[in-house]
Design a protein around this motif. Structure first.
Motif, PDB file in Angstrom:
ATOM      1  N   GLU A 121      13.594  -7.362 -51.657  1.00 29.74           N
ATOM      2  CA  GLU A 121      13.844  -5.918 -51.687  1.00 29.74           C
ATOM      3  C   GLU A 121      13.398  -5.267 -52.998  1.00 29.74           C
ATOM      4  N   THR A 122      13.285  -6.043 -54.062  1.00 33.20           N
ATOM      5  CA  THR A 122      12.847  -5.496 -55.365  1.00 33.20           C
ATOM      6  C   THR A 122      11.641  -6.265 -55.900  1.00 33.20           C
ATOM      7  N   GLN A 123      10.901  -6.887 -55.013  1.00 38.41           N
ATOM      8  CA  GLN A 123       9.839  -7.801 -55.433  1.00 38.41           C
ATOM      9  C   GLN A 123       8.815  -7.130 -56.355  1.00 38.41           C
ATOM     10  N   ARG A 124       8.293  -5.971 -55.956  1.00 34.01           N
ATOM     11  CA  ARG A 124       7.244  -5.345 -56.760  1.00 34.01           C
ATOM     12  C   ARG A 124       7.756  -4.937 -58.143  1.00 34.01           C
ATOM     13  N   ALA A 125       8.934  -4.336 -58.194  1.00 36.85           N
ATOM     14  CA  ALA A 125       9.494  -3.910 -59.478  1.00 36.85           C
ATOM     15  C   ALA A 125       9.778  -5.115 -60.375  1.00 36.85           C
ATOM     16  N   ASP A 126      10.347  -6.177 -59.796  1.00 37.13           N
ATOM     17  CA  ASP A 126      10.652  -7.368 -60.582  1.00 37.13           C
ATOM     18  C   ASP A 126       9.373  -8.070 -61.036  1.00 37.13           C
ATOM     19  N   LEU A 127       8.374  -8.088 -60.172  1.00 35.76           N
ATOM     20  CA  LEU A 127       7.099  -8.704 -60.541  1.00 35.76           C
ATOM     21  C   LEU A 127       6.463  -7.941 -61.701  1.00 35.76           C
ATOM     22  N   ARG A 128       6.507  -6.622 -61.645  1.00 39.95           N
ATOM     23  CA  ARG A 128       5.925  -5.824 -62.730  1.00 39.95           C
ATOM     24  C   ARG A 128       6.653  -6.078 -64.046  1.00 39.95           C
ATOM     25  N   THR A 129       7.980  -6.139 -63.997  1.00 38.84           N
ATOM     26  CA  THR A 129       8.759  -6.425 -65.198  1.00 38.84           C
ATOM     27  C   THR A 129       8.432  -7.803 -65.751  1.00 38.84           C
ATOM     28  N   LEU A 130       8.305  -8.774 -64.860  1.00 35.64           N
ATOM     29  CA  LEU A 130       7.994 -10.139 -65.266  1.00 35.64           C
ATOM     30  C   LEU A 130       6.608 -10.228 -65.904  1.00 35.64           C
ATOM     31  N   LEU A 131       5.632  -9.583 -65.297  1.00 33.68           N
ATOM     32  CA  LEU A 131       4.280  -9.606 -65.844  1.00 33.68           C
ATOM     33  C   LEU A 131       4.216  -8.881 -67.188  1.00 33.68           C
ATOM     34  N   ALA A 132       4.939  -7.786 -67.320  1.00 33.03           N
ATOM     35  CA  ALA A 132       4.959  -7.062 -68.593  1.00 33.03           C
ATOM     36  C   ALA A 132       5.543  -7.923 -69.699  1.00 33.03           C
ATOM     37  N   ARG A 133       6.461  -8.785 -69.350  1.00 30.14           N
ATOM     38  CA  ARG A 133       7.078  -9.686 -70.327  1.00 30.14           C
ATOM     39  C   ARG A 133       6.155 -10.831 -70.706  1.00 30.14           C
ATOM     40  N   GLU A 134       5.481 -11.402 -69.728  1.00 35.00           N
ATOM     41  CA  GLU A 134       4.689 -12.608 -69.957  1.00 35.00           C
ATOM     42  C   GLU A 134       3.232 -12.325 -70.314  1.00 35.00           C
ATOM     43  N   ILE A 135       2.675 -11.239 -69.797  1.00 29.02           N
ATOM     44  CA  ILE A 135       1.273 -10.896 -70.049  1.00 29.02           C
ATOM     45  C   ILE A 135       1.252  -9.593 -70.840  1.00 29.02           C
ATOM     46  N   ARG A 136       1.381  -9.693 -72.134  1.00 22.44           N
ATOM     47  CA  ARG A 136       1.524  -8.514 -72.979  1.00 22.44           C
ATOM     48  C   ARG A 136       0.183  -7.910 -73.399  1.00 22.44           C
ATOM     49  N   TYR A 137      -0.877  -8.702 -73.311  1.00 24.84           N
ATOM     50  CA  TYR A 137      -2.154  -8.252 -73.848  1.00 24.84           C
ATOM     51  C   TYR A 137      -3.272  -8.371 -72.824  1.00 24.84           C
ATOM     52  N   ALA A 138      -4.209  -7.430 -72.899  1.00 24.59           N
ATOM     53  CA  ALA A 138      -5.314  -7.403 -71.940  1.00 24.59           C
ATOM     54  C   ALA A 138      -6.154  -8.661 -72.021  1.00 24.59           C
ATOM     55  N   GLU A 139      -6.279  -9.230 -73.214  1.00 23.60           N
ATOM     56  CA  GLU A 139      -7.131 -10.399 -73.411  1.00 23.60           C
ATOM     57  C   GLU A 139      -6.624 -11.635 -72.673  1.00 23.60           C
ATOM     58  N   VAL A 140      -5.348 -11.644 -72.298  1.00 26.79           N
ATOM     59  CA  VAL A 140      -4.788 -12.831 -71.640  1.00 26.79           C
ATOM     60  C   VAL A 140      -4.339 -12.514 -70.212  1.00 26.79           C
ATOM     61  N   SER A 141      -4.890 -11.483 -69.630  1.00 27.34           N
ATOM     62  CA  SER A 141      -4.468 -11.085 -68.286  1.00 27.34           C
ATOM     63  C   SER A 141      -4.804 -12.134 -67.233  1.00 27.34           C
ATOM     64  N   ASP A 142      -5.716 -13.069 -67.564  1.00 31.16           N
ATOM     65  CA  ASP A 142      -6.044 -14.128 -66.604  1.00 31.16           C
ATOM     66  C   ASP A 142      -5.145 -15.350 -66.777  1.00 31.16           C
ATOM     67  N   MET A 143      -4.203 -15.281 -67.701  1.00 31.13           N
ATOM     68  CA  MET A 143      -3.347 -16.438 -67.951  1.00 31.13           C
ATOM     69  C   MET A 143      -2.098 -16.434 -67.071  1.00 31.13           C
ATOM     70  N   VAL A 144      -2.298 -16.025 -65.839  1.00 28.74           N
ATOM     71  CA  VAL A 144      -1.290 -16.133 -64.790  1.00 28.74           C
ATOM     72  C   VAL A 144      -2.034 -16.669 -63.577  1.00 28.74           C
ATOM     73  N   ARG A 145      -1.473 -17.671 -62.919  1.00 27.47           N
ATOM     74  CA  ARG A 145      -2.208 -18.297 -61.827  1.00 27.47           C
ATOM     75  C   ARG A 145      -1.243 -18.951 -60.847  1.00 27.47           C
ATOM     76  N   TRP A 146      -1.780 -19.314 -59.698  1.00 24.98           N
ATOM     77  CA  TRP A 146      -1.016 -20.034 -58.686  1.00 24.98           C
ATOM     78  C   TRP A 146      -1.227 -21.523 -58.877  1.00 24.98           C
ATOM     79  N   VAL A 147      -0.136 -22.289 -58.774  1.00 25.74           N
ATOM     80  CA  VAL A 147      -0.225 -23.740 -58.854  1.00 25.74           C
ATOM     81  C   VAL A 147       0.631 -24.349 -57.743  1.00 25.74           C
ATOM     82  N   PRO A 148       0.264 -25.512 -57.245  1.00 21.49           N
ATOM     83  CA  PRO A 148       1.122 -26.197 -56.275  1.00 21.49           C
ATOM     84  C   PRO A 148       2.212 -26.981 -57.000  1.00 21.49           C
ATOM     85  N   VAL A 149       3.416 -26.954 -56.485  1.00 22.25           N
ATOM     86  CA  VAL A 149       4.503 -27.766 -57.031  1.00 22.25           C
ATOM     87  C   VAL A 149       5.171 -28.524 -55.895  1.00 22.25           C
ATOM     88  N   ARG A 150       5.776 -29.625 -56.233  1.00 21.55           N
ATOM     89  CA  ARG A 150       6.497 -30.420 -55.247  1.00 21.55           C
ATOM     90  C   ARG A 150       7.991 -30.150 -55.352  1.00 21.55           C
TER      91      ARG A 150
END
Length: 230
Positions: A121-150
């Motif tokens: 119900e709050t996925q987009r807002a929470d995702l934006r907050t999370l990305l703003a916290r973890e990806i603070r700079y334009a130069e590292v915008s590619d440092m978020v990715r999908w990985v498989p986990v078990r």
């Protein structure tokens, strides 16, 4: 083999030696803060790639401070990655005069952590907050990715941060001896690197997750802080 948080050499009393009031010095040197438009574009891209619910792999501070209401959570293991203090910083928990280190995912080995589900119900807002916290700079915008986990229920595709398929100039392999020096000295407006290490290792210990490098690192940081005047 597990470790108990009460057996830590890095104690709250030693961490207190590293804490001080530090003024905010602005963005990291030579980094451009990500703009609202860039952040919105990143949110939209990840939502399109997700094709439904979004789960995030937590291996450091997201385990003890996710910053959003977690709707579901379970233990997970990421193969081909390991946690390491290899992200050099001069802000947040450090300064240019006393730089420090934060955790990153580096290629090789395996990493035990948890996966956290964003509330639908709050996925987009929470995702934006999370990305703003973890990806603070334009130069590292590619440092978020999908990985498989078990997980106990099978393999799941999840989002994670600071896991680049190519070498990033901000992250590098750092010897534990050097890491201990940087972590013991660094403090910024968000707290100290020793505090961050302590909270992370305590959380791992409570979850019966053994990370030998981090356990050794907290011992080395504790030894340096013990040697400081009271």
């Amino acid at each position: 083999m597990t470790r108990n948080a009460t057996a830590l050499k890095l104690t709250p009393e030693l961490v207190a030696k590293t804490l001080r009031v530090v003024e905010d010095q602005g963005p990291e040197p030579n980094q451009t803060p990500i703009s609202p438009a860039q952040l919105d574009a990143l949110v939209s891209r990840i939502e399109a790639e997700a094709d439904g619910d979004i789960w995030v792999f937590a291996y450091g501070s997201l385990m003890w401070n996710p910053g959003f209401t977690v709707s579901e959570s379970e233990p997970a293991l990421a193969y081909g990655w390991h946690r390491a203090f290899s992200l050099r910083i001069e802000r947040l928990r450090a300064t240019s005069a006393a730089p420090g280190l934060m955790l990153a995912l580096r290629q090789g080995g395996s990493c035990a952590g948890r996966i956290l589900k964003l509330p639908s119900e709050t996925q987009r807002a929470d995702l934006r907050t999370l990305l703003a916290r973890e990806i603070r700079y334009a130069e590292v915008s590619d440092m978020v990715r999908w990985v498989p986990v078990r997980t106990s229920s099978g393999t799941r595709r999840v989002l994670t941060f600071w896991a680049s398929a190519r070498q990033c100039p901000l992250t590098e392999s750092i010897r534990l001896e050097e890491a201990a020096v940087l972590i013991a000295q660094a403090c910024g407006p968000a707290g100290s690197c020793a505090e961050y290490l302590h909270r992370t290792v305590c959380d791992l210990a409570k979850r019966n997750i053994l990370d030998r490098n981090l356990w050794r690192l907290q011992e080395m940081v504790a030894a340096r802080l013990t040697a400081l005047p009271a």
